[in-house]
Design a protein around this motif. Sequence first.
Motif, short mmCIF file in Angstrom:
data_model
loop_
_atom_site.label_atom_id
_atom_site.label_comp_id
_atom_site.label_asym_id
_atom_site.label_seq_id
_atom_site.Cartn_x
_atom_site.Cartn_y
_atom_site.Cartn_z
N PHE A 164 1.03 -0.98 -0.18
CA PHE A 164 -0.14 0.15 -0.43
C PHE A 164 0.79 1.22 0.01
O PHE A 164 1.90 1.29 0.43
CB PHE A 164 -0.94 0.04 1.21
CG PHE A 164 -1.48 -1.36 1.06
CD1 PHE A 164 -2.49 -1.28 0.86
CD2 PHE A 164 -1.81 -2.08 2.40
CE1 PHE A 164 -3.71 -2.73 0.72
CE2 PHE A 164 -2.55 -3.54 2.76
CZ PHE A 164 -3.36 -3.09 1.41
N LYS A 165 0.43 2.67 -0.78
CA LYS A 165 1.02 3.71 -0.22
C LYS A 165 0.23 4.70 0.88
O LYS A 165 1.06 5.46 0.62
CB LYS A 165 1.42 4.30 -2.52
CG LYS A 165 1.63 3.58 -3.19
CD LYS A 165 3.20 3.82 -2.99
CE LYS A 165 3.86 2.43 -4.15
NZ LYS A 165 4.01 3.13 -5.49
N ASN A 166 -1.09 4.34 0.88
CA ASN A 166 -1.53 4.87 1.84
C ASN A 166 -1.97 3.65 3.53
O ASN A 166 -1.91 3.15 2.63
CB ASN A 166 -2.84 5.08 0.69
CG ASN A 166 -3.75 6.16 2.08
OD1 ASN A 166 -3.92 5.28 3.39
ND2 ASN A 166 -3.74 7.03 1.77
N TYR A 167 -1.63 4.80 4.19
CA TYR A 167 -1.25 4.01 5.27
C TYR A 167 -2.68 3.16 5.99
O TYR A 167 -2.82 2.40 6.23
CB TYR A 167 -0.40 4.61 6.50
CG TYR A 167 0.70 5.30 5.99
CD1 TYR A 167 1.53 4.98 5.86
CD2 TYR A 167 1.22 5.99 6.71
CE1 TYR A 167 2.84 4.54 5.39
CE2 TYR A 167 2.38 6.91 7.32
CZ TYR A 167 3.54 6.13 6.18
OH TYR A 167 4.68 6.28 5.80
N LEU A 168 -4.22 4.29 5.42
CA LEU A 168 -4.41 3.79 5.66
C LEU A 168 -5.84 2.71 5.26
O LEU A 168 -6.69 1.87 5.63
CB LEU A 168 -5.59 5.07 5.73
CG LEU A 168 -6.21 6.12 6.60
CD1 LEU A 168 -6.94 6.94 6.49
CD2 LEU A 168 -6.31 5.03 8.61
N ASP A 169 -4.65 2.43 3.90
CA ASP A 169 -5.72 1.13 3.10
C ASP A 169 -5.20 -0.57 3.55
O ASP A 169 -5.34 -1.14 3.46
CB ASP A 169 -4.82 1.16 2.21
CG ASP A 169 -5.62 2.61 0.85
OD1 ASP A 169 -6.54 2.98 1.23
OD2 ASP A 169 -5.51 3.23 0.00
#
Length: 343
Positions: A55-60
């Motif tokens: 993931f490039k997004n932590y929340l993902d």
Amino acid sequence: MSYIRWGVLGLGHIGQNFCQSIRPVTNATLLAVASKSRNIDSLKTSTQISAQYSFKNYLDLLNCDEVDAVYIALPNHLHMEWIQLCLEHGKHVLVEKPAVIHSAELLQIKNQLEFKNLIFSEAFMYIHHPRIEKLLNFINSGKIGKPVQMKTSWGFEIFRKPSLFKKTINFYKTKPSRFKIKHGGGCILDHGCYMTSLSYLIARIFSEKKEVPFSLENKTYTFANEEVEVDASTTINFANGFRSDIQCSFTTHLDETTFLFGEEGEIRIDDTWSCQSNGFWVNSKYFEIPNPSFDNPYSFQIQKISENIALRNQGENINLKFGLNESFNNALILDSWRYLVLH
């Protein structure tokens, strides 16, 4: 065999180290990583993590239901935010030290954990090495009598006084997090926290309560025109009579050797914080852990925390070696040591 599925937030040096250290651990697996850096592409190849879990997004990553536990390897000032978000998403948390910048933040985490069946632990990997367990048991058995004093240090040169040309260049460069006060920089939080944690663990062995009152004296600091300290030392005086002399540095190599003096003997621990040796000296005799399970000391930590998570998931009570209460008491010492820095 059941295993814990881990996700990692941040792929700097310490995050990549976790990804490699989990490989030989049989009760854990690396399922997912999240990073905003280019490191994620090279790591996908070396760890064989599928694109689905990169993931490039932590929340993902936090929204991934298959992730059981998260290792937070982000800069210090981001720990609090992502600890809270991990807990909100039902993830067990192992956070790189220091867990937070101020002890008060841990009280907020305690309130958030109160009604959750989740584990929170600060990543002092040396604590999970079998030689430390042997050491604490050794002390607890009274083999050297009541501990009286500890002396230890840790330092390495990452700060050099810049030349005039370098100062000019640095004026236009972003200061590293290690030298920013708002980012929780400074040598006390960077590796002084190791020494305060062991001081506290030893002090409480012969204390009726986990909370051992303390005071600090002989506090010294060098700032070298930086926002945060680049050298620091102090003496921790615990109310039960145990004292600990500790020193850390960003400017000088300091030996990792720890000396522990008891009323009836003394212990020497070499490579205390990097765990490069598997034993310790008691007077003139060497006690060694035979055939340790792992070569990498970080693997012991992953194995033990994963074991605790599995037990907690089954509804069993567990006794973390370094849980929330230990982190809070350690953070109180760090706050007191950093008083001049914070004011």
